[in-house]
Design a protein around this motif. Sequence first.
Motif, PDB file in Angstrom:
ATOM      1  N   VAL A   1       3.523  -4.048   4.386  1.00  0.00           N
ATOM      2  CA  VAL A   1       2.708  -3.179   5.339  1.00  0.00           C
ATOM      3  C   VAL A   1       2.884  -2.056   6.079  1.00  0.00           C
ATOM      4  CG1 VAL A   1       0.698  -3.565   7.393  1.00  0.00           C
ATOM      5  CG2 VAL A   1       0.937  -5.254   5.329  1.00  0.00           C
TER       6      VAL A   1
ATOM      7  N   SER B   1       4.021   2.219   2.225  1.00  0.00           N
ATOM      8  CA  SER B   1       4.525   0.870   3.141  1.00  0.00           C
ATOM      9  C   SER B   1       6.070   0.729   3.140  1.00  0.00           C
ATOM     10  CB  SER B   1       3.729  -0.378   2.352  1.00  0.00           C
ATOM     11  OG  SER B   1       4.065  -0.484   1.104  1.00  0.00           O
TER      12      SER B   1
ATOM     13  N   ILE C   1      -9.817   0.120  -3.700  1.00  0.00           N
ATOM     14  CA  ILE C   1      -8.315   0.176  -3.271  1.00  0.00           C
ATOM     15  C   ILE C   1      -8.285  -1.207  -2.613  1.00  0.00           C
ATOM     16  CG2 ILE C   1      -6.874   1.052  -1.656  1.00  0.00           C
ATOM     17  CD1 ILE C   1      -8.101   3.651  -1.953  1.00  0.00           C
TER      18      ILE C   1
ATOM     19  N   PHE D   1     -10.084   2.490   4.439  1.00  0.00           N
ATOM     20  CA  PHE D   1      -9.740   1.627   3.005  1.00  0.00           C
ATOM     21  C   PHE D   1     -10.228   0.435   2.998  1.00  0.00           C
ATOM     22  CE2 PHE D   1      -6.402   4.938   2.141  1.00  0.00           C
ATOM     23  CZ  PHE D   1      -6.997   5.618   1.368  1.00  0.00           C
ATOM     24  N   GLU D   2     -10.700  -0.264   4.323  1.00  0.00           N
ATOM     25  CA  GLU D   2     -10.991  -1.585   4.408  1.00  0.00           C
ATOM     26  C   GLU D   2     -12.277  -2.033   3.591  1.00  0.00           C
ATOM     27  OE1 GLU D   2     -11.842  -4.970   8.037  1.00  0.00           O
ATOM     28  OE2 GLU D   2     -12.220  -2.569   8.372  1.00  0.00           O
TER      29      GLU D   2
ATOM     30  N   MET E   1      -1.983   0.863  -5.274  1.00  0.00           N
ATOM     31  CA  MET E   1      -3.454   0.469  -5.089  1.00  0.00           C
ATOM     32  C   MET E   1      -3.909  -0.940  -5.691  1.00  0.00           C
ATOM     33  SD  MET E   1      -4.631   3.223  -3.647  1.00  0.00           S
ATOM     34  CE  MET E   1      -4.434   4.988  -3.281  1.00  0.00           C
TER      35      MET E   1
ATOM     36  N   ASN F   1      -5.235   3.494   8.037  1.00  0.00           N
ATOM     37  CA  ASN F   1      -5.397   2.869   6.662  1.00  0.00           C
ATOM     38  C   ASN F   1      -6.699   1.996   6.514  1.00  0.00           C
ATOM     39  OD1 ASN F   1      -3.476   4.386   5.211  1.00  0.00           O
ATOM     40  ND2 ASN F   1      -1.970   2.891   5.330  1.00  0.00           N
ATOM     41  N   LEU F   2      -6.602   1.205   7.618  1.00  0.00           N
ATOM     42  CA  LEU F   2      -7.510   0.260   7.725  1.00  0.00           C
ATOM     43  C   LEU F   2      -8.729   0.772   7.863  1.00  0.00           C
ATOM     44  CD1 LEU F   2      -8.514  -2.811   8.530  1.00  0.00           C
ATOM     45  CD2 LEU F   2      -8.062  -2.532  10.617  1.00  0.00           C
TER      46      LEU F   2
ATOM     47  N   PHE G   1       0.821  -1.168   0.120  1.00  0.00           N
ATOM     48  CA  PHE G   1      -0.010   0.141   0.128  1.00  0.00           C
ATOM     49  C   PHE G   1       1.060   1.173  -0.142  1.00  0.00           C
ATOM     50  CE2 PHE G   1      -4.334   1.180   0.002  1.00  0.00           C
ATOM     51  CZ  PHE G   1      -4.594   2.248   0.822  1.00  0.00           C
TER      52      PHE G   1
ATOM     53  N   PHE H   1      -6.948  -3.040  -0.247  1.00  0.00           N
ATOM     54  CA  PHE H   1      -6.218  -2.851   1.128  1.00  0.00           C
ATOM     55  C   PHE H   1      -5.896  -4.198   1.592  1.00  0.00           C
ATOM     56  CE2 PHE H   1      -5.786  -2.672   5.862  1.00  0.00           C
ATOM     57  CZ  PHE H   1      -4.730  -1.833   5.858  1.00  0.00           C
ATOM     58  N   TYR H   2      -6.911  -5.193   1.617  1.00  0.00           N
ATOM     59  CA  TYR H   2      -6.625  -6.407   2.536  1.00  0.00           C
ATOM     60  C   TYR H   2      -6.381  -7.373   1.209  1.00  0.00           C
ATOM     61  CZ  TYR H   2      -7.475  -5.995   7.375  1.00  0.00           C
ATOM     62  OH  TYR H   2      -7.441  -6.124   8.996  1.00  0.00           O
TER      63      TYR H   2
END
Length: 450
Positions: A127, A16, A145, A139-140, A98, A135-136, A13, A147-148
């Motif tokens: 990370v 990171s 995006i 963007f979760e 992204m 960020n979580l 991300f 993220f996970y």
Amino acid sequence: MQELIPVTLVVGFLGSGKTTFINEILNGDHGKKIAVIENEFGEVGIDDEILSGSNDLFVEMSNGCICCSIKGDLVESLNKLLVHAKNFEHIVIEATGMANPGPIIETFFSSEELSRSFVLDSVIGLVDSEHFEKNLEKFENSEEIAFYDQIAFSETILLNKSDTITAEELTSIREKVKVKNPNAQIISTTHSKVDLSKVMGTRSFDLKAIEETMPSANAVEYPFSWAGVIELKAGFYKFNIDHSHHNERMVFFKIDEDDLNDKIINYANSLFFSPQRRAKRGANLNVDEHILLDFGGEHTGRNILDIEFDGNYAFFISDHPSHLQLKILNREENEIVFNTDHSFKKVEHFHGNEINSISLEFSGALNPQSFEMFLNVLYSQYRDEIYRSKGILHFYGNDSRVLFQGVYSSLKFDHGREWADEQRINKIVFIGKGLIGPSLEAGLKNCIVE
């Protein structure tokens, strides 16, 4: 036979430390000749004047590595690199900040052209530990995006900037990452520094290495906490709950057996995912319904069981009867007790758009054709929401392990070691979005040869 060139994909991300990691490869004293396919040359310390005037650029670094920027699709880019193959022993591809790495990984599984010259070796995800929670939160749940997604696809995850947070915070991040991807090797780093031999050249996607990388099975989580079997005559019964802090969910239905089995549990699970019928205090409760017991803000419940036929009935409830102080009373006010009872690991919370992992272990020989049909239905149902899958399978009539792994619906199978005298256990892991453990378990066990 031509030796395949290993390829590592690096994802991370924004912020990171992915660029710092790439710089370490291009400028570090690691003794490896690595070609790096870069997205943003301006960030890796190469003079802008060198970069101008060329679509496809190859720059040899002082440590022998090659930095390159190639326009066009992935297959075309890698094939162009083959011209320089004598100059490097490994390729690293940097994905955009992204990007969902899934399509890139799937290309290595599905492209026959790539498989003749290249092999996907590993996926490294970086990370940003310092800003993980921020960020979580931001963007979760973003559809744009990934993220996970990056965590779910990575074989190795570097928790970078680990020196900027407390040990407790780092442990919390590690646990959250592990929930999303129990397969991953997790390494804490500072300034993206890591021994490359630990994260590259691991052949993580090699089918032969699957036995070494399978995670331990996690207990399947159910939407109910408890189940039991009770014998009832036709008629009406009081269903009294004397202790509850919130509304409860339940299902009950008639069975021919004296105790629970997989088919009964699977049916109860399917009912729990069906639409709810709200039952207020005093309402009748009917079989084969997903019932929400609505106590109207009270801490007790009083309902009526409507039983049409004599026989055994299986009850599945979201909390344990002893905690609820549940009593089932007949017309004479005599308590009817359960003949059997079972506890289940209840899912704490479930949102259909969350990335989760399901790891299963069970015995029994699988019918290959049934397993193929199961996969077809599974990938039709989830479409592109099963990110990764892999397993060690016991196929009926086969004395060797069957190994498989997949990215999305692109799957590879191979034969492993012979079982010999070892116990023949199926081990399977799925990582994806909104996966329902009991449904996957039921579908797989339906493939077992009776």
